[in-house]
Design an enzyme around this catalytic site. Structure first.
Site: not given
Length: 195
Positions: A52, A76, A118, A156
């Protein structure tokens, strides 16, 4: 006159008109300055990783203003609270939002949503989200920035998983974030906080 020569009104010579604009040695009036480009970099950032931070550093050079925007999602169970995650991001403008990203971006005057890519799997998901966002607000563009090779495998979720199993994540997150993760692990499970 030669048909290959530009029309006289299009010749740009200091002090002469070029089309309808007065040419002044490349300087623009305030009214002619391009609008500054505000970009939103959204995410959960739970926790912030070196991937990040690399994306933030690189994209800060591309836009006039970058706002790192943390998604508030009460459905969440994040590892860190929203305020903790905001504190982890230093030397950058940080905000939080809930609801539709394009509505939030519009409210902040942003014309760009920044997303990191990614792998191909990221691209497929982000492409779908980009098309939906464009349908909702065609004025907001999505810009993809490829992850640095060194961080192309980091997420993460994976960082939390490896940390929870006792793996070494010192190269994956900033030292300050690792310290917070250790403190949080002690709070959640006093016997496992030493990893």
């Amino acid at each position: 006159s030669n048909s290959h020569e530009p029309h006289a009104s299009n010749r740009c010579v200091f002090g002469e008109r070029c089309g309808s604009a007065l040419v002044d040695c490349g300087k623009r009036s305030v009214a002619e300055q391009p609008q500054s480009v505000v970009a939103i970099y959204p995410g959960s950032f739970d926790p912030i990783t070196n991937g990040h931070l690399d994306l933030i550093r690189r994209s800060s050079r591309l836009f006039d203003r970058l706002i790192v925007s943390i998604l508030r999602n009460d459905s969440k169970q994040p590892l860190f609270s929203l305020s903790d995650r905001m504190e982890m991001l230093r030397d950058v403008e940080v905000d939080c939002f809930e609801g539709l990203l394009v509505n939030y971006a519009h409210s902040r005057g942003a014309r760009v949503v920044l997303r990191g890519i990614r792998a191909i799997s990221d691209y497929e998901y982000e492409l779908q989200m980009t098309h939906m966002n464009r349908r909702l607000n065609p004025e907001i563009e999505t810009v993809f920035l490829m992850a640095n090779d060194a961080y192309s495998f980091i997420s993460s979720r994976l960082v939390k998983e490896v940390f929870g199993l006792g793996g070494d994540i010192t190269e994956l997150v900033p030292a300050s974030v690792l310290a917070r993760m250790r403190d949080r692990a002690k709070q959640l499970n006093p016997l496992r906080g030493e990893s």
